[in-house]
Design a protein around this motif. Sequence first.
Motif, PDB file in Angstrom:
ATOM      1  N   ILE A  28       0.811  -1.216   0.000  1.00  0.00           N
ATOM      2  CA  ILE A  28       0.000   0.000   0.000  1.00  0.00           C
ATOM      3  C   ILE A  28       0.845   1.267   0.000  1.00  0.00           C
ATOM      4  N   SER A  29       0.346   2.298  -0.672  1.00  0.00           N
ATOM      5  CA  SER A  29       1.011   3.606  -0.697  1.00  0.00           C
ATOM      6  C   SER A  29       0.552   4.423   0.512  1.00  0.00           C
ATOM      7  N   PRO A  30       1.261   5.524   0.825  1.00  0.00           N
ATOM      8  CA  PRO A  30       0.891   6.314   2.007  1.00  0.00           C
ATOM      9  C   PRO A  30      -0.399   7.111   1.853  1.00  0.00           C
ATOM     10  N   SER A  31      -0.906   7.259   0.632  1.00  0.00           N
ATOM     11  CA  SER A  31      -2.171   7.979   0.442  1.00  0.00           C
ATOM     12  C   SER A  31      -2.743   7.637  -0.922  1.00  0.00           C
ATOM     13  N   ILE A  32      -3.982   8.036  -1.144  1.00  0.00           N
ATOM     14  CA  ILE A  32      -4.651   7.769  -2.414  1.00  0.00           C
ATOM     15  C   ILE A  32      -4.026   8.574  -3.550  1.00  0.00           C
ATOM     16  N   GLY A  53     -11.287  -3.871 -12.670  1.00  0.00           N
ATOM     17  CA  GLY A  53     -10.911  -4.223 -11.305  1.00  0.00           C
ATOM     18  C   GLY A  53      -9.414  -4.247 -11.059  1.00  0.00           C
ATOM     19  N   LEU A  54      -8.612  -4.291 -12.130  1.00  0.00           N
ATOM     20  CA  LEU A  54      -7.154  -4.296 -11.958  1.00  0.00           C
ATOM     21  C   LEU A  54      -6.665  -3.038 -11.250  1.00  0.00           C
ATOM     22  N   GLY A  55      -7.459  -1.972 -11.334  1.00  0.00           N
ATOM     23  CA  GLY A  55      -7.079  -0.736 -10.642  1.00  0.00           C
ATOM     24  C   GLY A  55      -6.979  -0.927  -9.136  1.00  0.00           C
ATOM     25  N   PHE A  56      -7.725  -1.884  -8.593  1.00  0.00           N
ATOM     26  CA  PHE A  56      -7.692  -2.136  -7.149  1.00  0.00           C
ATOM     27  C   PHE A  56      -6.444  -2.910  -6.717  1.00  0.00           C
ATOM     28  N   THR A  57      -5.653  -3.380  -7.683  1.00  0.00           N
ATOM     29  CA  THR A  57      -4.431  -4.111  -7.338  1.00  0.00           C
ATOM     30  C   THR A  57      -3.192  -3.214  -7.376  1.00  0.00           C
ATOM     31  N   THR A  58      -3.387  -1.913  -7.627  1.00  0.00           N
ATOM     32  CA  THR A  58      -2.258  -0.984  -7.583  1.00  0.00           C
ATOM     33  C   THR A  58      -1.973  -0.591  -6.131  1.00  0.00           C
ATOM     34  N   THR A  59      -0.910   0.170  -5.916  1.00  0.00           N
ATOM     35  CA  THR A  59      -0.517   0.526  -4.544  1.00  0.00           C
ATOM     36  C   THR A  59      -1.558   1.383  -3.835  1.00  0.00           C
ATOM     37  N   SER A  60      -2.311   2.177  -4.594  1.00  0.00           N
ATOM     38  CA  SER A  60      -3.371   2.985  -3.982  1.00  0.00           C
ATOM     39  C   SER A  60      -4.737   2.308  -4.127  1.00  0.00           C
ATOM     40  N   GLY A  61      -4.741   1.083  -4.636  1.00  0.00           N
ATOM     41  CA  GLY A  61      -5.993   0.400  -4.932  1.00  0.00           C
ATOM     42  C   GLY A  61      -6.881   0.183  -3.726  1.00  0.00           C
TER      43      GLY A  61
END
Length: 601
Positions: free
Chosen positions: A157-161, A447-455
């Motif tokens: 996870i990233s530190p923010s959206i 749905g692949l967008g939810f697998t990114t660090t800000s997903g």
Amino acid sequence: MGNDERPNWDSPIQFLLACVSYAVGLGNVWRFPYLCQMHGGGGFLIPYLIMLFLEGIPLFCMELAIGQKMRLGSIGAWTTVSPYLGGVGLTSIAASLYLCLYYNIINGWSFWYLFHSFQSVLPWSVCPINSNRTGPIEECETATPTQYFFYRETLNISPSIEVNGSVHTGQALCLLLSWMLTYLFIVRGVRSTGKVVYFTATFPYVVLFIYLIRGLTLHGALNGVKYMFTPKMEELINPTTWINAATQIFFSLGLGFGSLIAFASYNQYNNNFERQAVVVSLINSGTSIFASIVTFSVYGFKATVNFENCLERTRLLLLNTFDLPENTITTDTVMDWIEKLNTTYPEQFVEIADQITSNPCSLEKELDTAVEGTGLAFIVYSEAIMNMPLPQLWSVLYFFMLLLLGMGSMLGNITAIVTPLRDFKVVSRMSTELFNGLVCLFCLLLGLGFTTTSGNYWFTMFNDYGANFSLLFVVLIEIITVSYIYGIKRFAKDIEDMLGHQPNWYWKIMWAGVSPLLLIAVFIFYIVSYIQGGTPTYQAWIKELGKTVETEYPVFGQAFIGLLIVSAVSCVPIFALYTYCKKRKYANPDKRQRTVSTVSA
């Protein structure tokens, strides 16, 4: 597709199991126990069961009746009721689409944890070594191994959206696997789903029963069960308790998505949906209570272990500070020794007072710590599992159960999309296999967008705002339409035509008065709570702190939340306006023709 060509369930039991598989989902395991914990344990069961009979069962029965009578998906069914109401079905499809986009990522996480359970040492039980091999990774030490595995290994996870990154390959593959499984379950429509539900609707109960036996034998489990069934009656005068009970019933039964209408449209015309509505609703609520007993036994075990670990740390601190012999203090006498040493050696005790008072040992405090959603399913349960004997076995069972619960609900969610669309002639010309495959592929790519660090932050946004408001809006329109536009008398005659008898006074009173008033109250409460809540927030993971911090959504996030809500709700007025303009367009040429004929004469 004509009604005469419409496929049917092989038997009423298939339909019943499909409804159970759809309605009994992840919310029963991770949402209901949280509400019990937050609203006074057993005291929450009182408003919950009252709302079940005043709101849940009547609305559930109403949607089944509409689907079975019209034998169409949500768009066709509501268009048949009134040409202006096709937008209700479109709003249901939009809500189901938003749900499908993010819901399968939870199944992807279940696959991820399931695969990692086949290791000699569960990876969330210990902190990994840093690159210099001098000790554990700092982020893991600051947090806990279970939190580190979820936020870093699983989500990265990233530190923010606002900070985005690349796709997590492992999660993308798990998401692909989830959608492949979903497609296999629905590849031939109701014919495939009817076979799958025998397993997805029953096996979770086997696992829950095994977990119940294991949970009740865990050290301290009875502390959790006692906490659950000890009511705090003062919560009954709190309006939030009643509103949360109503919304939990509403969302737990899956009302408004169009799934129930779609499922019922494949019934035989004379199927006894009235009895099935009562049975499914009671099974769903019974499962929530059953799962809560399991969850609170695990809560009790975890809380007792944490409490005893705290006492042991305090015991060692006292022994080392005051140079006492090893056996002088036991965990049972720690509290007595704190008072004794504070009285006897006040100056020396001051040196450690902050360490003791800043985080005092309390079993009640541990039990009061309410956790819901992914925090409960993937962190709290994981932490409890790693303290059990044979943790790999219990981990495999638990995450396999989560997977089945999630996949069972996905069957209903995806059916709510494909069934009403296949009622259109253009789509009905395509093979079922091809069309269902295209829908699954479309959802997978988005749905692949939810697998990114800000997903995960986008996941939270969809979960909080993607469907809640629009579903309340849809069901409110549904009940008002059936009761006051279509008419209770006409609706009752339709039911008599299907079942051979009129609905009794209970159904008529609920549909005509009680349920609409309750929905209006919940709807108003939701809007007021949203306005009073100020700027929407989410929980951002700060690795330096090893915990989540409440953070406001940026402007683009707030705009996207508005877009999610408006895009679904606006389908109702836009479709009504389109139908009105279309009718006027076809009516005007006739008027002009009559005018011309009169003038010519």
